[in-house]
Design an enzyme around this catalytic site. Structure first.
Site, mmCIF file in Angstrom:
data_model
loop_
_atom_site.group_PDB
_atom_site.id
_atom_site.type_symbol
_atom_site.label_atom_id
_atom_site.label_comp_id
_atom_site.label_asym_id
_atom_site.label_seq_id
_atom_site.Cartn_x
_atom_site.Cartn_y
_atom_site.Cartn_z
ATOM 1 N N ASP A 187 0.448 -1.181 -0.397
ATOM 2 C CA ASP A 187 0.155 0.185 -0.200
ATOM 3 C C ASP A 187 0.669 1.010 -0.065
ATOM 4 O OD1 ASP A 187 0.802 1.495 2.747
ATOM 5 O OD2 ASP A 187 -0.427 -0.621 3.534
ATOM 6 N N HIS A 223 8.482 -5.127 -1.223
ATOM 7 C CA HIS A 223 7.516 -6.550 -1.538
ATOM 8 C C HIS A 223 7.159 -5.725 -3.547
ATOM 9 C CE1 HIS A 223 7.634 -9.527 2.066
ATOM 10 N NE2 HIS A 223 8.733 -9.451 0.841
ATOM 11 N N GLY A 262 4.078 -4.326 12.983
ATOM 12 C CA GLY A 262 2.717 -4.745 12.638
ATOM 13 C C GLY A 262 3.152 -6.880 11.644
HETATM 14 C C1 BJW Z 1 -1.561 -5.850 14.368
HETATM 15 C C2 BJW Z 1 -2.665 -5.307 14.172
HETATM 16 C C3 BJW Z 1 -2.579 -4.487 14.229
HETATM 17 C C4 BJW Z 1 -3.150 -7.423 12.483
HETATM 18 N N1 BJW Z 1 -1.100 -3.237 15.467
HETATM 19 N N2 BJW Z 1 0.141 -5.810 14.824
HETATM 20 C C5 BJW Z 1 11.374 -21.925 4.121
HETATM 21 C C6 BJW Z 1 11.763 -21.190 5.243
HETATM 22 C C7 BJW Z 1 11.841 -20.178 4.940
HETATM 23 C C8 BJW Z 1 11.854 -19.303 3.309
HETATM 24 C C9 BJW Z 1 11.354 -20.032 2.459
HETATM 25 C C10 BJW Z 1 10.772 -21.471 2.536
HETATM 26 N N3 BJW Z 1 10.116 -21.642 1.567
HETATM 27 C C11 BJW Z 1 9.864 -20.237 0.698
HETATM 28 C C12 BJW Z 1 10.523 -20.113 1.115
HETATM 29 C C13 BJW Z 1 11.406 -18.417 0.967
HETATM 30 C C14 BJW Z 1 9.985 -17.401 0.911
HETATM 31 C C15 BJW Z 1 9.593 -17.448 2.253
HETATM 32 O O1 BJW Z 1 9.192 -16.555 3.558
HETATM 33 N N4 BJW Z 1 8.015 -17.800 2.179
HETATM 34 C C16 BJW Z 1 6.979 -18.356 3.598
HETATM 35 C C17 BJW Z 1 6.019 -18.524 3.693
HETATM 36 C C18 BJW Z 1 7.559 -19.767 4.174
HETATM 37 N N5 BJW Z 1 10.059 -16.383 0.102
HETATM 38 C C19 BJW Z 1 9.762 -15.732 -0.120
HETATM 39 O O2 BJW Z 1 9.902 -16.250 -1.794
HETATM 40 C C20 BJW Z 1 10.604 -14.176 -0.740
HETATM 41 N N6 BJW Z 1 11.659 -14.173 -1.947
HETATM 42 C C21 BJW Z 1 12.826 -14.624 -1.728
HETATM 43 O O3 BJW Z 1 13.316 -15.434 -0.063
HETATM 44 O O4 BJW Z 1 14.309 -14.908 -2.397
HETATM 45 C C22 BJW Z 1 14.858 -15.605 -2.251
HETATM 46 C C23 BJW Z 1 15.739 -14.683 -1.503
HETATM 47 C C24 BJW Z 1 15.936 -14.075 -0.659
HETATM 48 C C25 BJW Z 1 16.857 -13.144 0.090
HETATM 49 C C26 BJW Z 1 17.022 -12.758 -0.906
HETATM 50 C C27 BJW Z 1 17.922 -12.764 -2.023
HETATM 51 C C28 BJW Z 1 16.749 -13.343 -2.743
HETATM 52 C C29 BJW Z 1 9.293 -13.582 -1.501
HETATM 53 C C30 BJW Z 1 8.240 -13.075 -0.212
HETATM 54 C C31 BJW Z 1 7.233 -12.149 -0.845
HETATM 55 C C32 BJW Z 1 5.793 -12.492 -0.168
HETATM 56 N N7 BJW Z 1 5.397 -11.062 -0.484
HETATM 57 C C33 BJW Z 1 3.952 -11.494 0.185
HETATM 58 C C34 BJW Z 1 3.051 -10.636 -1.452
HETATM 59 C C35 BJW Z 1 2.740 -9.856 -1.589
HETATM 60 C C36 BJW Z 1 2.043 -8.634 -2.359
HETATM 61 C C37 BJW Z 1 0.828 -9.262 -2.176
HETATM 62 O O5 BJW Z 1 0.769 -7.556 -1.361
HETATM 63 O O6 BJW Z 1 -0.216 -9.734 -3.019
HETATM 64 O O7 BJW Z 1 4.093 -9.787 0.388
HETATM 65 S S1 BJW Z 1 3.283 -12.490 0.846
HETATM 66 C C38 BJW Z 1 2.365 -11.582 2.399
HETATM 67 O O8 BJW Z 1 3.503 -11.655 3.193
HETATM 68 C C39 BJW Z 1 2.766 -10.328 1.979
HETATM 69 C C40 BJW Z 1 3.519 -9.076 3.180
HETATM 70 O O9 BJW Z 1 4.314 -8.047 2.656
HETATM 71 C C41 BJW Z 1 4.255 -10.912 3.503
HETATM 72 C C42 BJW Z 1 4.245 -10.406 5.384
HETATM 73 O O10 BJW Z 1 3.034 -10.409 5.570
HETATM 74 P P1 BJW Z 1 3.117 -9.388 7.300
HETATM 75 O O11 BJW Z 1 3.254 -8.059 7.121
HETATM 76 O O12 BJW Z 1 4.054 -10.448 7.954
HETATM 77 O O13 BJW Z 1 1.146 -10.425 7.332
HETATM 78 P P2 BJW Z 1 0.519 -11.286 7.883
HETATM 79 O O14 BJW Z 1 -0.766 -10.357 8.008
HETATM 80 O O15 BJW Z 1 1.025 -12.943 8.340
HETATM 81 O O16 BJW Z 1 1.248 -10.735 9.775
HETATM 82 C C43 BJW Z 1 0.602 -9.882 10.558
HETATM 83 C C44 BJW Z 1 0.257 -9.015 11.810
HETATM 84 O O17 BJW Z 1 0.059 -7.719 12.308
HETATM 85 C C45 BJW Z 1 -0.133 -10.099 12.500
HETATM 86 O O18 BJW Z 1 1.071 -10.738 13.848
HETATM 87 C C46 BJW Z 1 -0.501 -9.626 13.535
HETATM 88 O O19 BJW Z 1 -0.883 -10.108 15.298
HETATM 89 C C47 BJW Z 1 -0.262 -8.037 13.442
HETATM 90 N N8 BJW Z 1 -1.292 -6.987 13.856
HETATM 91 N N9 BJW Z 1 -3.270 -6.491 12.867
HETATM 92 C C48 BJW Z 1 -0.224 -4.009 15.168
HETATM 93 N N10 BJW Z 1 -3.485 -3.396 14.590
#
Ligand code: BJW
Length: 229
Positions: free
Chosen positions: A92, A107, A174
């Protein structure tokens, strides 16, 4: 006094503005399959579905506003006059609309599209489809969201690494700590000797890595914490 502050934000900071998080109950991943809408393979299989997912979210973004947590980070940057960078996982634009200038979107951005053929990136509020044409190269159906999907490399990783090497204070706000490499940034900050703080609604998956933890709503804990810096 902390000289260099790096702040990692996730979906939780925008939740109180009305943007759904991913993994909370009722979050985006309860209604959509990650592999269908947030992977290059999903886009190749069904680009129409992916376009409608992002068109809808782009439309929703236009209806919401930054909240007190976004504003507190923008105020901190202004007050300190340098040495504060926000690295956001969010696609966003609420940080920039609140006034944050030193901002890295690791991202990608919902308001940008790019051509899969010529790589041209455009800023847009429009809807896209499989018929959309790239204005630069004329490619039909080649436009895709400027978003980092699973399996793709997050943006500006070198810049983020350089900032973390110099950082004295790392604040994570967050985020569930479920997605790498973002979830691992705290380890790099710690290795640089930074103080590490988690501000979240509840303990994240990486909570044990942080020296200080404060739990509550972002609109309450972020202004309170940053007001003391
Ligand atoms: C509040 C609140 C309030 C609520 N106040 N707090 C196995 C092990 C380890 C890694 C991997 C694995 N298998 C694959 C991987 C890698 C993979 C990965 O991590 N997968 C996991 C699922 C295991 N990662 C990738 O593929 C990444 N690329 C990569 O690794 O490339 C290799 C590389 C590495 C390093 C250098 C160079 C190359 C790419 C990741 C892309 C993520 N994309 C997304 C989608 C974006 C598009 C979209 O928006 O549509 O990004 S996924 C989604 O998750 C989005 C977010 O940015 C991301 C993180 O989510 P976030 O922000 O943490 O949200 P939530 O919902 O999970 O949590 C919200 C939090 O807020 C909660 O804790 C609540 O409690 C809290 N909260 N209300 C305060 N009012």
């Amino acid at each position: 006094m902390y000289k260099n502050i790096v702040i990692l934000t996730g979906a939780g900071i925008s939740a109180e503005s009305g943007i759904a998080t991913f993994r909370d109950s009722g979050g985006l991943w309860s209604n959509y399959k990650v592999e269908d809408v947030a992977t290059p393979e999903g886009f190749a299989r069904n680009p129409g579905l992916v376009h409608s997912f992002y068109n809808h979210r782009r439309g929703e973004l236009a209806k919401v506003f930054p909240n007190a947590a976004h504003t507190a980070l923008a105020d901190l940057e202004k007050r300190r006059g340098g040495g504060v960078t926000v690295v956001t996982q969010n696609v966003d634009n609420l940080h920039e609309r609140a006034g944050t200038v030193n901002l890295i979107h690791m991202h990608g951005e919902l308001t940008k599209m790019r051509c899969g053929k010529c790589r041209d990136v455009i800023v847009t509020e429009e809807e896209f489809s499989t018929e959309s044409v790239c204005l630069k190269c004329g490619g039909v159906g080649s436009m895709r969201p400027h978003i980092v999907w699973f399996g793709e490399t997050p943006m500006k990783m070198d810049e983020i690494g350089n900032l973390l090497e110099k950082c004295n204070l790392f604040i994570s706000i967050g985020t569930s700590g479920a997605v790498y490499p973002a979830a691992g940034l705290v380890r790099i900050a710690k290795a640089s000797g930074a103080h590490t703080v988690e501000l979240n609604l509840e303990r994240s998956q990486g909570a044990s890595l942080f020296a200080e933890k404060i739990y509550g709503k972002a609109t309450e804990v972020v202004p309170e914490y940053t007001g003391k810096l």
